[in-house]
Scaffold this active site. Structure first.
Site, short mmCIF file in Angstrom:
data_model
loop_
_atom_site.label_atom_id
_atom_site.label_comp_id
_atom_site.label_asym_id
_atom_site.label_seq_id
_atom_site.Cartn_x
_atom_site.Cartn_y
_atom_site.Cartn_z
N GLU A 144 -3.50 4.23 -3.49
CA GLU A 144 -4.42 4.96 -2.62
C GLU A 144 -4.25 6.48 -2.72
OE1 GLU A 144 -4.16 4.01 1.58
OE2 GLU A 144 -5.81 5.35 2.09
N LYS A 204 -7.57 2.00 -3.97
CA LYS A 204 -8.12 2.28 -2.63
C LYS A 204 -8.45 3.77 -2.56
CE LYS A 204 -7.19 2.05 2.32
NZ LYS A 204 -6.65 1.22 3.40
N LYS A 230 0.84 -1.20 0.00
CA LYS A 230 0.00 0.00 0.00
C LYS A 230 0.87 1.25 0.00
CE LYS A 230 -1.90 2.55 3.47
NZ LYS A 230 -2.68 2.87 4.67
P1 13P Z 1 -9.13 4.30 7.49
O1 13P Z 1 -10.14 3.28 7.04
O2 13P Z 1 -9.07 4.49 8.97
O3 13P Z 1 -9.24 5.57 6.70
O4 13P Z 1 -7.70 3.68 7.17
C1 13P Z 1 -7.48 3.07 5.98
C2 13P Z 1 -6.11 3.32 5.52
O5 13P Z 1 -5.32 2.41 5.35
C3 13P Z 1 -5.73 4.70 5.22
O6 13P Z 1 -4.50 4.70 4.55
#
Ligand code: 13P
Length: 339
Positions: free
Chosen positions: A177, A219, A136
């Site tokens: 993300e 994401k 990620k």
């Molecule tokens: P949240 O669901 O608390 O936003 O965290 C997800 C995440 O990995 C953010 O990088």
């Protein structure tokens, strides 16, 4: 079966399952532990995460993968079993956060750029050996007066694309993300506009870097009202607007979209996901990669006390089940009251 980027990505969004984001950095986990008056020691972090990964019902039925932090992927459970092995034994896939955090972006006051590309190839190779099969990288796009700028969006998209290409070279599925924050006072229209702009740029850079979309998971944030906005969009509006936005900009080759919860309440995060899957008519699987919306209930139930472990695990199993149902449009509010 031979493991490919595509088969891993598919497994990450298997029906009824989604991802547990347990990759809080040292600073973030300290904040979470502060909220339950618990000191953030290595042992306490281990105990907390071990408790989650040993919640068999959740891990086997509803958690396809877990995003770990560098410390956790190397940590052992109290009995000496590597935490990674607990995850694998439950049939879930270990993943790893590889970015080094969002830092102030020089020349762009109020905006952030995510760092961590230097040495990333070597770090990915090591994480692969430690068992990680996906990674990620989180880019942060804030909304306020005059921001985000296109400069910030482009710099972050370029970094995401370079990260994704390196992951795939190392046989690791990248979770891409680009998070548009929901903390501001902006309305849903502004979130929609910024999310669309960010995603357009991200997919242009992924193409430029020859990233295999079939082996990539997105994401994103949902298209949602800022937390401080006086006019909060309904669950149905969030669902419809999010789908409409993504249909314009997310290629059909992406196997799955896993949402971040971003500060939504536990139940809102579930209700929104369920509503999107109830509408349907899109080419991707839609699932979750929640941090807070999966962990808030177990963390507060646990409170750092051994005698609360069973209740905390039940709280985690419940949230995982509710979100698992939401991936198949099978969640109902009544199921929450029964718990
Ligand atoms: P949240 O669901 O608390 O936003 O965290 C997800 C995440 O990995 C953010 O990088």
């Amino acid at each position: 079966m031979t493991e490919t980027l595509e088969s891993i990505a598919e497994a990450m969004v298997a029906p009824g399952k989604g991802i547990l984001a347990a990759d809080e950095s040292s600073g973030t986990i300290k904040k979470r532990f502060d909220s339950i008056n618990l000191e953030s020691t290595e042992d306490n972090r281990r105990d907390y995460r071990e408790m989650l990964f040993r919640t068999e019902e959740a891990m086997k039925n509803n958690i396809s993968g877990v995003i770990l932090y560098d410390e956790t992927i190397r940590q052992k459970a109290k009995d000496g079993t590597p935490l990674v092995d607990l995850i694998k034994a439950a049939g879930s896939i270990p993943g790893i956060k590889v970015d080094m955090g969002a830092k102030e972006m020089a020349g762009f006051p109020g905006e952030k750029i995510t760092e961590g590309l230097d040495g990333l190839r070597e770090r990915l190779a090591e994480y692969y050996d430690l068992g990680a099969r996906f990674a990620k990288w989180r880019a942060v796009i804030d909304i306020a007066d005059g921001i985000p700028t296109q400069g910030c969006i482009e710099a972050n998209a370029e970094a995401l694309a370079r990260y994704a290409a390196l992951c795939q070279e190392q046989k690791i599925v990248p979770i891409v993300e680009p998070e548009v924050l929901m903390d501001g006072g902006h309305d849903i229209d502004r979130c929609d506009e910024v999310t669309e702009a960010a995603l357009r740029t991200v997919f242009a850079r992924l193409a430029a870097h020859r990233v295999n979309l079939e082996g990539t998971i997105l994401k994103p944030n949902m298209v949602i009202s800022g937390k401080k906005c006086t006019k909060q969009a309904s669950v149905e509006e969030v669902a419809a607007r999010t789908i409409a936005c993504f249909k314009k900009v997310v290629p059909a080759a992406i196997p799955g979209i896993v949402y971040l919860s971003g500060g939504q309440s536990d139940e809102d995060a579930t209700a929104h996901l369920n509503a999107m899957n109830a509408i349907g008519g899109f080419p991707w699987k839609m699932s979750f990669s929640y941090g807070r919306a999966l962990q808030h209930a177990p963390l507060t139930t646990w409170g750092g006390k051994a005698e609360n472990v069973a209740a905390a695990q039940a709280a985690f199993a419940h949230r995982a089940k509710m979100n698992g149902l939401a991936t198949q449009a099978g969640w109902k509010k009544d199921l929450e009251k029964a718990a």
